[in-house]
Design an enzyme around this catalytic site. Structure first.
Site, mmCIF file in Angstrom:
data_model
loop_
_atom_site.group_PDB
_atom_site.id
_atom_site.type_symbol
_atom_site.label_atom_id
_atom_site.label_comp_id
_atom_site.label_asym_id
_atom_site.label_seq_id
_atom_site.Cartn_x
_atom_site.Cartn_y
_atom_site.Cartn_z
ATOM 1 N N GLU A 1 44.641 4.584 48.503
ATOM 2 C CA GLU A 1 45.265 3.992 48.800
ATOM 3 C C GLU A 1 46.247 2.731 47.996
ATOM 4 O OE1 GLU A 1 42.903 0.450 51.662
ATOM 5 O OE2 GLU A 1 42.722 2.627 52.936
ATOM 6 N N LYS B 1 43.342 -7.200 60.764
ATOM 7 C CA LYS B 1 42.610 -6.932 59.967
ATOM 8 C C LYS B 1 42.093 -8.689 59.623
ATOM 9 C CE LYS B 1 43.159 -3.542 56.955
ATOM 10 N NZ LYS B 1 43.258 -3.206 55.805
ATOM 11 N N GLU C 1 45.977 -9.414 54.195
ATOM 12 C CA GLU C 1 44.924 -7.971 54.481
ATOM 13 C C GLU C 1 45.648 -7.955 56.055
ATOM 14 O OE1 GLU C 1 42.272 -6.130 53.475
ATOM 15 O OE2 GLU C 1 42.590 -6.648 51.935
ATOM 16 N N GLU D 1 48.889 -5.356 60.018
ATOM 17 C CA GLU D 1 47.822 -5.109 61.102
ATOM 18 C C GLU D 1 47.471 -6.664 61.043
ATOM 19 O OE1 GLU D 1 45.403 -1.301 60.629
ATOM 20 O OE2 GLU D 1 46.477 -1.188 58.764
#
Ligand SMILES: *[C@@H]1O[C@H](CO)[C@@H](O)[C@H](O)[C@H]1NC(C)=O
Ligand SMILES: *[C@@H]1O[C@H](CO)[C@@H](O)[C@H](O)[C@H]1NC(C)=O
Length: 462
Positions: A264, A323, A329, A320
């Protein structure tokens, strides 16, 4: 490093067929508004990713990936690790259920056991640390029993496994995992010719210390230099420093040749008020520069390992919204949930940087200094808001005292007003213990003081 050693590195780097500089993409699914797997397939192909990494072994996705040229990484969830570590039958079953039905038509190439397992510090999760490598061994045996030899087994670790990263030559792993986990793990990766899977984000050290780390250096702009006093190696970006600190940590333990794969990396395109540098301009700059670096031919590598290919998965395909944690985030995606790009990016690395249309100005590269409040977000759902208000006021040692009848914040008697006060009060009280202004998306930060009359909203000074 001697010329011979350098040459050997190059040969190792280029000889093995499965190593290529194709950029992969992480397909995280922690959102309640994300496209279907079928639409996702189209998005992955539209962004021209060469690999896709799943955080599970989603059957629908694995079927859809069948017959495509995409290399696939699947994952054993953290909660399955201990069961697999203690039972070869459980490992066999996992492989029979999650690999065999799709392989080889779906080009599964990486099987990751757990996700950032060593970042969990609770006592309950500690057992998982010690079960990690045994579980990897058992999965290896299961794959072998199925005559599958071209799937690498690994486990993605975050930079918090490091005790020291700077200067890179001082790189060392945390002592509480060193003998018990890291050495057996490195032994396994060495024996199986697998990779050290590393989640590595220059954004975090930069954001924690923006006054002392150059933003250009973190964004891979290559305009500043740092010389490691330990060995004289010359660094032009923070990513190389972080990668090499891990290389040096492995080398010190007697494993100089385990390759690193970036499982990542990325840069958030938005975040909370007190999070500097999270903006579209920086996110696009980091990711575009990264793609150029990783896909360069001949490969660039790092100062400690020049010329080595570093397989890389960008984080992430989508923003997203489910999260938790700080605002960044929820903003790592190349795409919004509706599938539109946050900014243009060519993952093949062919498009010159000068070819892109100008990006929006970065407005938050200098950290905000001042007071911040936490209030109800636009569009918050009323039922959920009622529950969140109850949560913020329950056993919270007086955080909602001012909301009692006849007290200074009781009026106006509205759910929005009370919840906003409760969010600000709760956040101000518990931020030092890790509370965020999020409340499952019901809350947002503001620099505008919401206080009225005698009712003073608690604030956070950043
Ligand atoms: C694996 O290969 C061996 C030897 O070729 C063969 O006997 C065995 O049946 C194979 N196992 C599977 C699950 O295909
Ligand atoms: C409330 O205060 C008590 C005593 O000071 C403390 O033990 C408790 O942990 C606090 N509760 C919360 C939710 O912080």
């Amino acid at each position: 490093m001697g010329l011979v050693a350098f040459f050997l590195f190059c040969l190792v780097g280029l000889s093995s067929a499965e190593i290529s500089s194709k950029i992969g993409i992480n397909y995280g699914r922690l959102g309640n508004n994300l496209p279907s797997p079928r639409q996702t397939m189209a998005h992955i192909q539209a962004v021209k990713a060469g690999r896709v990494k799943l955080y599970d072994a989603n059957p629908e996705m694995l079927r859809l990936l069948s017959g495509t040229k995409l290399q696939v990484s699947i994952m054993v969830s953290n909660r399955e690790i201990s069961g697999i570590a203690s039972s070869q039958t459980a490992a066999d079953e996992w492989v029979r259920n999650n690999v065999v039905p799709y392989y080889p038509d779906t080009m599964i190439r990486f099987l990751l056991v757990g996700n950032e397992v060593l970042s969990s510090l609770s006592d309950r999760d500690r057992q998982m640390w010690f079960d990690l490598v045994p579980a990897m061994h058992k999965i290896k045996i299961s794959l072998k029993a199925q005559n599958i030899s071209n799937i690498k087994i690994g486990t993605p670790l975050a930079m918090d496994v490091m005790r020291s990263t700077f200067p890179p030559s001082t790189g060392m792993f945390r002592s509480n995992v060193l003998n018990t986990v890291m050495i057996p793990l490195l032994q396994f990766l060495h024996e199986t010719k697998s990779y050290f899977f590393l989640d590595v984000y220059p954004y975090f050290p930069w954001a924690a210390n923006p006054a002392h780390i150059s933003l250009d250096y973190a964004l891979l702009k290559g305009r500043t230099r740092y010389i490691d006093p330990g060995n004289g190696l010359i660094y032009t970006n923070l990513l190389d420093q972080m990668l090499d600190s891990v290389t040096f940590a492995m080398t010190k333990l007697g494993f100089p040749d385990i390759r690193i794969l970036i499982s990542e990396t990325g840069w958030p395109s938005a975040g909370d008020i007190e999070q500097p540098g999270a903006n579209i301009q920086n996110s696009a700059t980091y990711n575009r520069n990264l793609v150029h670096k990783i896909t360069a031919k001949p490969p660039i590598g790092t100062p400690a390992r020049p010329g080595i290919v570093i397989p890389t998965f960008l984080f992430a395909l989508y923003n997203e919204n489910q999260k938790g944690g700080p605002g960044t985030e929820r903003n790592w995606g190349l795409l919004r949930p509706d599938g539109t790009p946050v900014y243009d990016i060519d993952l093949l690395g062919k498009r010159p940087l000068s070819d892109y249309v100008p990006l929006p100005m970065a407005k938050n590269n200098v950290p905000y200094r001042g007071k911040v409040w936490c209030v109800v977000a636009r569009g918050a759902n009323l039922l959920e808001l009622r529950a969140a208000l109850a949560f913020a006021c329950r056993e919270s040692n007086g955080t909602c005292d001012a909301l009692a009848p006849r007290r200074e914040c009781y009026e106006p008697v509205s759910l929005f007003w009370h919840a906003s006060y409760a969010f600000s009060s709760y956040w101000a009280r518990f931020r030092s213990r890790g509370a965020t202004c999020y409340f499952n998306g019901l809350a947002q930060q503001t620099t505008k003081n919401p206080s009225r009359g005698f009712c003073k909203f608690p604030s956070v000074a950043v």
